[in-house]
Design an enzyme around this catalytic site. Structure first.
Site, PDB file in Angstrom:
ATOM      1  N   ASP A   7      -0.261 -17.068   6.309  1.00 33.86           N
ATOM      2  CA  ASP A   7      -1.398 -17.911   5.939  1.00 33.86           C
ATOM      3  C   ASP A   7      -1.765 -18.865   7.080  1.00 33.86           C
ATOM      4  O   ASP A   7      -2.938 -19.028   7.429  1.00 33.86           O
ATOM      5  CB  ASP A   7      -1.117 -18.678   4.646  1.00 33.86           C
ATOM      6  CG  ASP A   7       0.299 -19.223   4.547  1.00 33.86           C
ATOM      7  OD1 ASP A   7       1.087 -19.044   5.499  1.00 33.86           O
ATOM      8  OD2 ASP A   7       0.626 -19.840   3.524  1.00 33.86           O
ATOM      9  N   ASP A  22      -4.037  -6.008   7.093  1.00 32.09           N
ATOM     10  CA  ASP A  22      -5.383  -5.722   6.608  1.00 32.09           C
ATOM     11  C   ASP A  22      -6.193  -7.015   6.499  1.00 32.09           C
ATOM     12  O   ASP A  22      -7.318  -7.126   7.008  1.00 32.09           O
ATOM     13  CB  ASP A  22      -5.275  -5.030   5.256  1.00 32.09           C
ATOM     14  CG  ASP A  22      -6.580  -4.407   4.797  1.00 32.09           C
ATOM     15  OD1 ASP A  22      -7.557  -4.416   5.563  1.00 32.09           O
ATOM     16  OD2 ASP A  22      -6.627  -3.910   3.657  1.00 32.09           O
ATOM     17  N   ASP A  34      -9.282  -8.364   9.089  1.00 27.32           N
ATOM     18  CA  ASP A  34     -10.605  -8.591   8.511  1.00 27.32           C
ATOM     19  C   ASP A  34     -11.078 -10.019   8.777  1.00 27.32           C
ATOM     20  O   ASP A  34     -12.241 -10.254   9.112  1.00 27.32           O
ATOM     21  CB  ASP A  34     -10.582  -8.326   7.005  1.00 27.32           C
ATOM     22  CG  ASP A  34     -10.612  -6.848   6.668  1.00 27.32           C
ATOM     23  OD1 ASP A  34     -10.586  -6.026   7.596  1.00 27.32           O
ATOM     24  OD2 ASP A  34     -10.663  -6.506   5.477  1.00 27.32           O
ATOM     25  N   TYR A  46       0.824  -1.203   0.000  1.00 32.80           N
ATOM     26  CA  TYR A  46       0.000   0.000   0.000  1.00 32.80           C
ATOM     27  C   TYR A  46       0.863   1.259   0.000  1.00 32.80           C
ATOM     28  O   TYR A  46       0.423   2.329   0.423  1.00 32.80           O
ATOM     29  CB  TYR A  46      -0.922   0.020   1.229  1.00 32.80           C
ATOM     30  CG  TYR A  46      -2.005  -1.036   1.241  1.00 32.80           C
ATOM     31  CD1 TYR A  46      -2.284  -1.813   0.126  1.00 32.80           C
ATOM     32  CD2 TYR A  46      -2.763  -1.248   2.382  1.00 32.80           C
ATOM     33  CE1 TYR A  46      -3.275  -2.778   0.144  1.00 32.80           C
ATOM     34  CE2 TYR A  46      -3.764  -2.215   2.412  1.00 32.80           C
ATOM     35  CZ  TYR A  46      -4.014  -2.973   1.298  1.00 32.80           C
ATOM     36  OH  TYR A  46      -5.007  -3.928   1.318  1.00 32.80           O
ATOM     37  N   LYS A  96       5.833 -13.667   5.676  1.00 27.92           N
ATOM     38  CA  LYS A  96       5.950 -14.678   4.623  1.00 27.92           C
ATOM     39  C   LYS A  96       7.427 -14.752   4.215  1.00 27.92           C
ATOM     40  O   LYS A  96       7.785 -14.720   3.031  1.00 27.92           O
ATOM     41  CB  LYS A  96       5.061 -14.305   3.433  1.00 27.92           C
ATOM     42  CG  LYS A  96       4.755 -15.469   2.497  1.00 27.92           C
ATOM     43  CD  LYS A  96       3.955 -16.573   3.145  1.00 27.92           C
ATOM     44  CE  LYS A  96       3.639 -17.674   2.152  1.00 27.92           C
ATOM     45  NZ  LYS A  96       3.119 -18.891   2.796  1.00 27.92           N
TER      46      LYS A  96
END
Length: 328
Positions: free
Chosen positions: A190, A214, A218, A114, A159
């Protein structure tokens, strides 16, 4: 205190209205003003974030932000990403809590995917994932400091098995956590998302990069009943902006059924930021009582509207505040 209210698009104005009413219970003397920004503003004026609005946001002590729609238009620049970068709101805090768990997700807020460094060519589109030492160290220090005040444990979502930039990020987070004296573990993002949903009690503070934070927050909203329940704080050195995690939800805008709890919980975060922890506790206690009484919007299985839930929370806050202090 100067409080700037930016309702935004979609359900933003509907959920921000009761949140402002809650804040005014505690601080009617503060100076409140409203600015217009976002997609609807862009359609009317051709500018989603005017210079006048930017100046008002920069001059504010506190900002209460609703929600905005970002259309899939290459010419349209995200308003909230622009604000985060211009005000250097580098730390995004997203608390998730319930029976037996209390998690604080700390998301780096100005870099990563972002960062806004992107372009489109004839046969491809490119976005740069930017991870700097300065950005990584300050979010690592922020998250480690939060962990030190809580259960002294930090999880680094990453990651690093695939991304070299995450090897870099993890190393810096470990260094800063060790300086502050909190324990650390590392989880691939993940696997972390799944484990948070299955075993939320295992986690205290989680720090991660922008897009991972983010997505993780969520997904974690599931633990509380959905995105309509989660607030967030965007913190920088000189500014603080508070916004519900959910988006503008244009499909239900204007129907009076949007869940205002996330926006009202933003007031609890704002009051904590203002060092008013007792008032913040009153807001959360009122929310819990209203939900326990079954006053819920349809997303939570209830039949109440936005206005009804907001009024119920306000009534409960007033009731709690009128309870006399114990005579010790």
């Amino acid at each position: 205190m100067k409080v700037v209210v930016a309702p935004g698009d979609g359900i933003g104005p509907e959920v921000i209205a009761p949140a402002v009413d809650v804040l005014k219970i505690f601080h009617p003397e503060w100076e409140y003003s409203q600015v217009y920004l976002g997609y609807e503003c862009w359609k009317r004026t051709g500018d989603p974030l005017s210079q006048t609005t930017r100046s008002a946001l920069k001059e504010a002590d506190l900002i209460l932000f609703g929600a905005i729609t970002t259309p899939p238009d290459p010419a349209y620049k995200s308003v909230i990403l622009t604000i985060r970068k211009e005000l250097d709101l580098y730390a995004n805090l997203r608390p998730v809590f319930g029976a037996g768990f209390d998690i604080l997700i700390v998301r780096e807020n100005t870099e990563g995917l972002y960062s806004g460094i992107e372009w489109q060519e004839k046969d491809r589109a490119c976005t740069i994932r930017l991870v700097t030492e300065e950005g990584s160290r300050r979010i690592a220090r922020f998250a480690s400091s939060c962990a030190r005040r809580r259960r002294r444990h930090l999880t680094i979502g990453n990651k690093a098995n695939i991304l070299k930039s995450d090897v870099f990020f993890v190393r810096i987070c470990q260094e800063e956590a060790e300086k502050i004296g909190v324990s650390v573990d590392k989880k691939y993002i993940d696997a972390l998302v799944l484990d948070v949903l299955q075993h939320p009690e295992r986690y205290d503070v989680i720090v991660t990069t922008n897009i991972f934070g983010d997505i993780l927050s969520d997904a974690a909203a599931y633990l509380e009943g959905g995105l309509g329940m989660l607030p967030s704080a965007n913190i920088g050195k000189d500014h603080a902006l508070f916004e519900p995690v959910h988006g503008s939800a244009p499909d239900i805008a204007g129907k009076g059924i949007a869940n205002p709890i996330a926006a009202i919980r933003c007031i609890s975060l704002l009051l904590k930021y203002a060092q008013e922890r007792e008032n913040a506790k009153i807001v959360e206690a009122a929310i819990q009582k209203v939900l326990a009484d079954g006053v819920k919007t349809p997303d939570l299985g209830g039949k109440a509207g936005t206005k009804e839930v907001g009024e119920a929370v306000i009534k409960e806050i007033i009731r709690i505040r009128e309870i006399p202090e114990p005579d010790l």
